[in-house]
Design a protein around this motif. Structure first.
Motif, mmCIF file in Angstrom:
data_model
loop_
_atom_site.group_PDB
_atom_site.id
_atom_site.type_symbol
_atom_site.label_atom_id
_atom_site.label_comp_id
_atom_site.label_asym_id
_atom_site.label_seq_id
_atom_site.Cartn_x
_atom_site.Cartn_y
_atom_site.Cartn_z
ATOM 1 N N ASP A 283 0.829 -1.214 0.000
ATOM 2 C CA ASP A 283 0.000 0.000 0.000
ATOM 3 C C ASP A 283 0.861 1.260 0.000
ATOM 4 O O ASP A 283 0.538 2.245 -0.664
ATOM 5 N N LYS A 284 1.969 1.214 0.751
ATOM 6 C CA LYS A 284 2.860 2.375 0.815
ATOM 7 C C LYS A 284 3.482 2.651 -0.552
ATOM 8 O O LYS A 284 3.576 3.810 -0.980
ATOM 9 N N ILE A 285 3.893 1.613 -1.239
ATOM 10 C CA ILE A 285 4.460 1.758 -2.588
ATOM 11 C C ILE A 285 3.431 2.411 -3.522
ATOM 12 O O ILE A 285 3.786 3.187 -4.414
ATOM 13 N N HIS A 286 2.157 2.119 -3.263
ATOM 14 C CA HIS A 286 1.092 2.649 -4.102
ATOM 15 C C HIS A 286 0.433 3.896 -3.510
ATOM 16 O O HIS A 286 -0.731 4.192 -3.793
ATOM 17 N N GLY A 287 1.174 4.620 -2.651
ATOM 18 C CA GLY A 287 0.743 5.947 -2.237
ATOM 19 C C GLY A 287 0.215 6.112 -0.830
ATOM 20 O O GLY A 287 -0.041 7.246 -0.395
ATOM 21 N N ALA A 288 0.018 5.030 -0.086
ATOM 22 C CA ALA A 288 -0.503 5.157 1.279
ATOM 23 C C ALA A 288 0.540 5.780 2.205
ATOM 24 O O ALA A 288 1.742 5.523 2.066
ATOM 25 N N ASP A 289 0.088 6.596 3.146
ATOM 26 C CA ASP A 289 0.976 7.258 4.110
ATOM 27 C C ASP A 289 1.076 6.399 5.364
ATOM 28 O O ASP A 289 0.272 6.526 6.288
ATOM 29 N N ILE A 290 2.040 5.487 5.383
ATOM 30 C CA ILE A 290 2.209 4.553 6.505
ATOM 31 C C ILE A 290 3.669 4.590 6.958
ATOM 32 O O ILE A 290 4.579 4.437 6.146
ATOM 33 N N GLN A 291 3.866 4.784 8.254
ATOM 34 C CA GLN A 291 5.210 4.711 8.829
ATOM 35 C C GLN A 291 5.455 3.264 9.258
ATOM 36 O O GLN A 291 4.662 2.690 10.004
ATOM 37 N N ILE A 292 6.532 2.663 8.777
ATOM 38 C CA ILE A 292 6.836 1.258 9.075
ATOM 39 C C ILE A 292 8.172 1.201 9.804
ATOM 40 O O ILE A 292 9.186 1.695 9.302
ATOM 41 N N ILE A 293 8.161 0.594 11.000
ATOM 42 C CA ILE A 293 9.335 0.617 11.887
ATOM 43 C C ILE A 293 9.787 -0.802 12.214
ATOM 44 O O ILE A 293 8.995 -1.637 12.658
ATOM 45 N N ALA A 353 14.068 -3.082 1.444
ATOM 46 C CA ALA A 353 13.000 -2.163 1.860
ATOM 47 C C ALA A 353 13.563 -0.975 2.631
ATOM 48 O O ALA A 353 13.125 0.168 2.456
ATOM 49 N N LEU A 354 14.555 -1.232 3.486
ATOM 50 C CA LEU A 354 15.182 -0.136 4.230
ATOM 51 C C LEU A 354 15.963 0.771 3.285
ATOM 52 O O LEU A 354 15.869 2.001 3.363
ATOM 53 N N LYS A 355 16.711 0.155 2.394
ATOM 54 C CA LYS A 355 17.529 0.929 1.444
ATOM 55 C C LYS A 355 16.643 1.807 0.544
ATOM 56 O O LYS A 355 17.012 2.930 0.198
ATOM 57 N N ASP A 356 15.474 1.298 0.200
ATOM 58 C CA ASP A 356 14.552 2.033 -0.674
ATOM 59 C C ASP A 356 13.655 3.016 0.087
ATOM 60 O O ASP A 356 12.793 3.653 -0.517
ATOM 61 N N GLY A 357 13.827 3.104 1.414
ATOM 62 C CA GLY A 357 13.053 4.070 2.186
ATOM 63 C C GLY A 357 11.624 3.664 2.486
ATOM 64 O O GLY A 357 10.795 4.511 2.847
ATOM 65 N N LEU A 358 11.325 2.374 2.369
ATOM 66 C CA LEU A 358 9.969 1.897 2.667
ATOM 67 C C LEU A 358 9.742 1.702 4.161
ATOM 68 O O LEU A 358 8.612 1.506 4.604
ATOM 69 N N MET A 359 10.811 1.759 4.940
ATOM 70 C CA MET A 359 10.741 1.537 6.384
ATOM 71 C C MET A 359 11.855 2.311 7.065
ATOM 72 O O MET A 359 12.728 2.884 6.403
ATOM 73 N N GLU A 360 11.811 2.345 8.379
ATOM 74 C CA GLU A 360 12.899 2.917 9.178
ATOM 75 C C GLU A 360 13.235 1.936 10.297
ATOM 76 O O GLU A 360 12.485 0.980 10.537
ATOM 77 N N ALA A 361 14.356 2.153 10.962
ATOM 78 C CA ALA A 361 14.797 1.227 12.005
ATOM 79 C C ALA A 361 15.106 1.968 13.294
ATOM 80 O O ALA A 361 15.559 3.114 13.275
ATOM 81 N N GLN A 362 14.845 1.294 14.414
ATOM 82 C CA GLN A 362 15.185 1.809 15.737
ATOM 83 C C GLN A 362 15.936 0.728 16.503
ATOM 84 O O GLN A 362 15.525 -0.440 16.492
ATOM 85 N N ALA A 363 17.029 1.108 17.165
ATOM 86 C CA ALA A 363 17.747 0.193 18.051
ATOM 87 C C ALA A 363 17.362 0.523 19.494
ATOM 88 O O ALA A 363 17.351 1.688 19.886
ATOM 89 N N ILE A 364 17.032 -0.500 20.275
ATOM 90 C CA ILE A 364 16.518 -0.293 21.626
ATOM 91 C C ILE A 364 17.278 -1.186 22.604
ATOM 92 O O ILE A 364 17.509 -2.370 22.331
#
Length: 458
Positions: A283-293, A353-364
């Motif tokens: 959905d994000k690739i097709h325009g949806a505004d979704i933050q993926i972590i 997906a990370l390299k293409d900016g489809l998601m972000e990462a957090q270290a905890i």
């Protein structure tokens, strides 16, 4: 009651196809390659995997049918419930709506049987008699043992990372109950294991070592009746797990939610994260505004500190070179209690997906994660696995941010497994015996030095 806590699907509503992210990636996936730098052919993987799974591994089809024989076993616990975390929301005082997909309801207690059943089924169809595998925290080993028992006629041998073998004896007992053999890794059963023990006799072990042992045990079977099975990282594993997110989409639609604002999963090799997130990446690739972590341990910062490179998936370099974020195949992580997240590399599809900016990462840090697990246990009543607490900690961060912003966001996370066999970790946290650990940059650089001269992905 004034609100609906659980959202169910009928068994007839369980997805009939898996979703393959590969054809929809903005940048085409780099192929696995051999030491000579040339792409690996499907035939070269045949001693390790059955050809029907290799076909899925290299497929560019967006939708792949789920065979009825697999669905008949999955229906024992699927569709899994989607649950609104009202009590957690209340404790946080957040305007966010928090939903979690409860994968802890499977017989093995985690998301892992989604692919274990599929892999065992395809291997049996191909005539394979024995499967070998590795396991970190024991969830994957338990899942494959369960799957082999369900299908019958397949022996299962599991090489379990030594630190988890010692920390989690009930996982070994669970595998034995299902009829599998569980061995602490590194072991004396394989040349790879003997080599590591000679060099590092007191090693806590790693998934990279256990993978080497499992592959060696498979490819050295003189009768050719054994194949290797992997619980994460590979494309076909990510594929099988997408049933999680596909179900979640249907369940959210039942309460009038087209898409969540935030989707979260913990990250080790990538399977449960892919399972919840890939259908929403579509959905994000097709325009949806979704933050993926993707949430990972500070002590194993694959997504947040590692470079995007070609590297082996195991210590003995028995796997092809895979395009992924990697800390180096020689990486031996600290013995944290989230054993399933102690892997040096990230799945090529998740890495892409990370390299293409489809998601972000957090270290905890694990202290924040266990604190999140305790809060979840006290509010929602389910004790999460240490791996799952990383997703919960990231969810709490986002819920607090929604409170600060005054926004009623919809947050969805994958409750990847329960922690009823991980109570030793909770006890150590409650008694002050756990320390946070940040993997030194110098050690990462040392590991990566071995990779000098390796090809780089595009």
């Amino acid at each position: 009651m004034t609100h609906q806590k659980k959202i169910f699907l009928e068994e007839s509503e369980m997805p009939r196809q898996w979703y393959n992210l590969a054809p929809d990636l903005p940048t085409p996936l780099n192929p696995p390659i051999g030491p000579d730098g040339n792409p690996i052919s499907p035939e070269m993987l045949a001693p390790v995997f059955p050809m029907n799974l290799i076909e899925q591994e290299v497929s560019q089809e967006r939708w792949i049918d789920i065979p009825e024989g697999i669905r008949e076993i999955l229906v024992q616990w699927r569709p899994s419930p989607l649950i609104r975390a009202y009590e957690l929301e209340k404790a946080l005082g957040t305007p966010a709506k928090i939903y979690y997909k409860n994968e802890g309801v499977s017989p093995a207690g985690s998301h892992k049987p989604n692919t274990a059943v599929a892999q065992a089924w395809y291997n049996k169809q191909f005539g394979i008699k024995k499967l070998t595998t590795e396991t970190g925290a024991g969830q994957w080993g338990s899942a494959l043992a369960f799957a082999c028992a369900q299908l019958g006629g397949i022996e299962c041998k599991v090489f379990m990372v030594r630190v988890s073998f010692d920390q989690k004896p009930f996982r070994k007992m669970m595998m034995n109950t299902y009829g599998a053999t569980c061995i602490a890794s590194p072991s004396t059963e394989t040349q790879a294991g003997r080599n590591i023990l000679e060099k590092y006799p007191d090693t806590p072990g790693s998934l990279g070592i256990a993978i080497s042992e499992a592959i060696e045990a498979a490819v050295t079977d003189p009768k050719g009746e054994t194949r290797y099975s992997l619980g994460s990282v590979l494309n076909h594993v990510m594929l099988h797990q997408t049933i999680i997110g596909l179900e979640a989409k249907k369940q959210l639609a039942k309460v009038g939610i087209k898409n969540p604002d935030v989707v979260i999963g913990c990250c080790g090799g990538g399977s449960n994260f892919a399972g919840i997130s890939f259908p929403f990446m579509y959905d994000k690739i097709h325009g949806a505004d979704i933050q993926i972590i993707g949430a990972e341990p500070f002590s194993c910062p694959t997504l947040t500190k590692a470079p995007f490179i070609y590297d082996h998936g195991d210590v003995a370099k028995m796997t092809p070179l895979l395009p992924m974020y990697s800390l180096g195949h020689s990486f031996i992580p600290a013995p944290i209690h989230a054993g399933g997240l102690r892997y040096h590399g990230m799945a090529p599809l998740v890495s892409a997906a990370l390299k293409d900016g489809l998601m972000e990462a957090q270290a905890i840090h694990q202290s924040e994660c266990f604190e999140a697990g305790l809060l979840f246990s006290k509010t929602e009543g389910i004790i999460p696995a240490p791996e799952t607490t990383h997703a919960i900690a990231a969810t709490i961060r986002e819920a607090k941010k929604a409170k600060e912003e005054g926004k009623e966001k919809v947050i969805l996370f994958n409750f990847s497994g329960h922690g009823l066999m991980d109570l030793v970790g909770y006890e150590k946290y409650l008694t002050g015996q756990l320390n946070d650990f940040e993997y030194p940059e110098s050690e990462i650089a040392k590991n990566l030095k071995e990779l000098e001269g390796y090809p780089l992905p595009k």
